[in-house]
Design a protein around this motif. Structure first.
Motif, mmCIF file in Angstrom:
data_model
loop_
_atom_site.group_PDB
_atom_site.id
_atom_site.type_symbol
_atom_site.label_atom_id
_atom_site.label_comp_id
_atom_site.label_asym_id
_atom_site.label_seq_id
_atom_site.Cartn_x
_atom_site.Cartn_y
_atom_site.Cartn_z
ATOM 1 N N LYS A 7 0.924 -1.157 -0.010
ATOM 2 C CA LYS A 7 -0.258 0.114 -0.106
ATOM 3 C C LYS A 7 0.741 1.203 0.036
ATOM 4 O O LYS A 7 0.608 2.304 -0.880
ATOM 5 C CB LYS A 7 -0.975 0.029 1.161
ATOM 6 C CG LYS A 7 -2.242 -0.990 0.971
ATOM 7 C CD LYS A 7 -3.418 -0.620 2.258
ATOM 8 C CE LYS A 7 -4.409 -1.237 1.894
ATOM 9 N NZ LYS A 7 -5.733 -0.902 2.625
ATOM 10 N N ALA A 8 2.001 1.112 0.567
ATOM 11 C CA ALA A 8 2.962 2.466 0.769
ATOM 12 C C ALA A 8 3.379 2.658 -0.656
ATOM 13 O O ALA A 8 3.599 3.964 -0.809
ATOM 14 C CB ALA A 8 3.814 2.298 1.949
ATOM 15 N N ARG A 11 0.822 4.021 -2.889
ATOM 16 C CA ARG A 11 0.524 5.595 -2.485
ATOM 17 C C ARG A 11 1.660 6.488 -3.077
ATOM 18 O O ARG A 11 1.265 7.409 -3.507
ATOM 19 C CB ARG A 11 0.701 5.973 -0.908
ATOM 20 C CG ARG A 11 -0.805 5.545 -0.345
ATOM 21 C CD ARG A 11 -0.743 5.777 1.305
ATOM 22 N NE ARG A 11 -1.877 5.077 1.728
ATOM 23 C CZ ARG A 11 -1.867 4.079 2.359
ATOM 24 N NH1 ARG A 11 -0.666 3.437 2.923
ATOM 25 N NH2 ARG A 11 -3.031 3.277 2.714
ATOM 26 N N LYS A 12 2.879 6.135 -3.146
ATOM 27 C CA LYS A 12 3.868 6.852 -3.700
ATOM 28 C C LYS A 12 3.594 7.232 -5.348
ATOM 29 O O LYS A 12 3.390 8.225 -5.594
ATOM 30 C CB LYS A 12 5.166 6.219 -3.645
ATOM 31 C CG LYS A 12 5.933 6.707 -2.339
ATOM 32 C CD LYS A 12 7.555 6.531 -2.387
ATOM 33 C CE LYS A 12 8.010 6.800 -0.958
ATOM 34 N NZ LYS A 12 8.854 5.694 -0.490
ATOM 35 N N ALA A 14 0.638 6.690 -6.611
ATOM 36 C CA ALA A 14 -0.697 7.414 -6.678
ATOM 37 C C ALA A 14 -0.441 8.895 -6.551
ATOM 38 O O ALA A 14 -1.158 9.998 -7.245
ATOM 39 C CB ALA A 14 -1.474 7.035 -5.711
ATOM 40 N N PHE A 15 0.453 9.508 -5.293
ATOM 41 C CA PHE A 15 0.891 10.742 -5.103
ATOM 42 C C PHE A 15 1.376 11.374 -6.657
ATOM 43 O O PHE A 15 1.010 12.748 -6.914
ATOM 44 C CB PHE A 15 1.855 10.904 -4.122
ATOM 45 C CG PHE A 15 1.186 11.036 -2.819
ATOM 46 C CD1 PHE A 15 0.236 12.332 -2.750
ATOM 47 C CD2 PHE A 15 1.353 10.162 -1.670
ATOM 48 C CE1 PHE A 15 -0.164 12.467 -1.342
ATOM 49 C CE2 PHE A 15 0.728 10.747 -0.255
ATOM 50 C CZ PHE A 15 0.152 11.618 -0.376
ATOM 51 N N LEU A 117 -6.515 8.662 -3.062
ATOM 52 C CA LEU A 117 -5.153 8.758 -3.736
ATOM 53 C C LEU A 117 -5.397 7.876 -5.056
ATOM 54 O O LEU A 117 -4.713 8.424 -6.150
ATOM 55 C CB LEU A 117 -4.127 8.216 -3.050
ATOM 56 C CG LEU A 117 -3.448 9.153 -2.027
ATOM 57 C CD1 LEU A 117 -2.600 8.484 -1.061
ATOM 58 C CD2 LEU A 117 -2.750 9.986 -2.844
ATOM 59 N N LEU A 126 -7.643 3.901 -2.434
ATOM 60 C CA LEU A 126 -6.466 3.998 -1.495
ATOM 61 C C LEU A 126 -6.558 5.432 -0.807
ATOM 62 O O LEU A 126 -6.501 6.422 -1.747
ATOM 63 C CB LEU A 126 -5.294 3.830 -2.259
ATOM 64 C CG LEU A 126 -3.947 3.617 -1.614
ATOM 65 C CD1 LEU A 126 -3.958 2.371 -0.882
ATOM 66 C CD2 LEU A 126 -2.776 3.653 -2.659
ATOM 67 N N TYR A 128 -4.962 7.952 2.525
ATOM 68 C CA TYR A 128 -3.459 8.149 3.019
ATOM 69 C C TYR A 128 -3.337 7.407 3.869
ATOM 70 O O TYR A 128 -2.048 7.398 4.684
ATOM 71 C CB TYR A 128 -3.716 9.665 3.659
ATOM 72 C CG TYR A 128 -3.741 10.757 2.865
ATOM 73 C CD1 TYR A 128 -3.224 10.984 1.695
ATOM 74 C CD2 TYR A 128 -4.912 11.884 3.217
ATOM 75 C CE1 TYR A 128 -3.260 11.997 0.707
ATOM 76 C CE2 TYR A 128 -4.771 12.947 2.271
ATOM 77 C CZ TYR A 128 -4.374 12.882 0.990
ATOM 78 O OH TYR A 128 -4.637 14.039 0.232
ATOM 79 N N GLY A 129 -4.057 6.388 4.472
ATOM 80 C CA GLY A 129 -3.475 5.293 5.442
ATOM 81 C C GLY A 129 -4.179 5.236 6.695
ATOM 82 O O GLY A 129 -3.662 4.645 7.488
ATOM 83 N N GLN A 156 -6.118 9.035 -11.849
ATOM 84 C CA GLN A 156 -5.923 8.339 -10.350
ATOM 85 C C GLN A 156 -6.335 6.843 -10.572
ATOM 86 O O GLN A 156 -5.969 6.211 -9.493
ATOM 87 C CB GLN A 156 -6.478 9.126 -9.229
ATOM 88 C CG GLN A 156 -5.956 10.539 -8.854
ATOM 89 C CD GLN A 156 -6.514 11.299 -8.023
ATOM 90 O OE1 GLN A 156 -7.359 12.180 -8.225
ATOM 91 N NE2 GLN A 156 -6.642 10.837 -6.549
#
Ligand SMILES: Nc1nc2c(c(=O)[nH]1)N(C=O)[C@@H](CNc1ccc(C(=O)N[C@@H](CCC(=O)O)C(=O)O)cc1)CN2
Ligand SMILES: Nc1ncnc2c1ncn2[C@@H]1O[C@H](COP(=O)(O)OP(=O)(O)OP(=O)(O)O)[C@@H](O)[C@H]1O
Length: 185
Positions: A7-8, A11-12, A14-15, A117, A126, A128-129, A156
């Motif tokens: 997931k982390a 996220r990168k 996706a940002f 995201l 997804l 921000y967690g 996205q």
């Protein structure tokens, strides 16, 4: 890799994708969002105050007929609360950089505009967690029908968001290109 690491990593990416889309502008996305909200005229709506490079739902929030609220974080591991917002209400700093109304009038939303995201066509998202929207939607849905509308740039979209059992799915996704009815299959 563990799911948290997957997931982390997602996220990168996706940002980065969202940042590029944000720079290109959001076109007619908000008009499409208002259209999606039409069946909910009169119903309490949760929007959000955009942070970072999130797509801006405020024109659709301002145009909504009925009470409008924005999320307020109560604490880690807790569902979000929603406080009444109007286009000209006084705001103050909330946790994590999103502004919140200075005056706290609790609203229970029937329809939510959900920031994200990344999303996929199954309706998974997804964030921000923090798991805030997952916990919030779980709680609201246990109490009655709610409609969660993901709002995002078309850029996205991903093939498959990495998911776990607690992830709450979206009922509709509105982008600057189209309105998507998720297919959970
Ligand atoms: N506009 C908007 N408002 C919102 C949300 C949102 O996603 N968008 N939220 C939806 O939940 C809540 C805010 N949640 C947030 C959760 C984490 C971070 C954040 O910046 N996290 C850091 C890591 C923090 C840490 O782990 O210590 C980061 O991602 O760098 C921001 C907002 C409520 N309001
Ligand atoms: N309903 C729930 N009950 C208990 N734990 C949950 C629930 N929803 C999510 N979690 C946990 O919260 C953590 C963060 O969840 P996740 O990575 O899905 O956040 P997110 O959807 O990206 O963030 P957000 O919803 O705040 O935008 C995970 O460890 C997840 O297991």
């Amino acid at each position: 890799m563990t799911l948290a690491e997957i997931k982390a990593f997602a996220r990168k990416a996706a940002f980065a994708a969202r940042r590029e889309a944000f720079a290109r502008g959001q076109g007619t996305a908000c008009a499409r969002l208002s259209e999606a909200l039409e069946p909910f005229a009169g119903a309490p709506l949760a929007g959000y105050m955009p942070i970072r490079t999130e797509i801006d739902p405020r024109p659709a929030m301002a145009a909504h007929f009925g009470p409008v609220a924005v999320p307020v974080i109560e604490g880690t591991g807790l569902p979000l609360r929603f406080h009444r917002w109007t286009p000209d209400c006084v705001m103050c700093d909330g946790p994590f950089g999103a502004a919140i109304p200075a005056e706290a009038e609790e609203v229970t939303p029937r329809v939510l505009i959900v920031p994200l995201l990344a999303f996929d066509r199954r309706g998974f998202r997804l964030g921000y967690g923090g798991g805030f929207y997952d916990r919030t939607l779980e709680g609201l849905r246990a109490a009655g029908p709610v409609t969660a509308i993901g709002f995002a740039f078309a850029a996205q979209e991903v093939e498959e968001v990495p998911t776990e059992p607690t992830d709450a799915a979206l009922d509709l996704i509105v982008t600057d290109a189209e309105t998507i009815v998720p297919d959970p299959a």
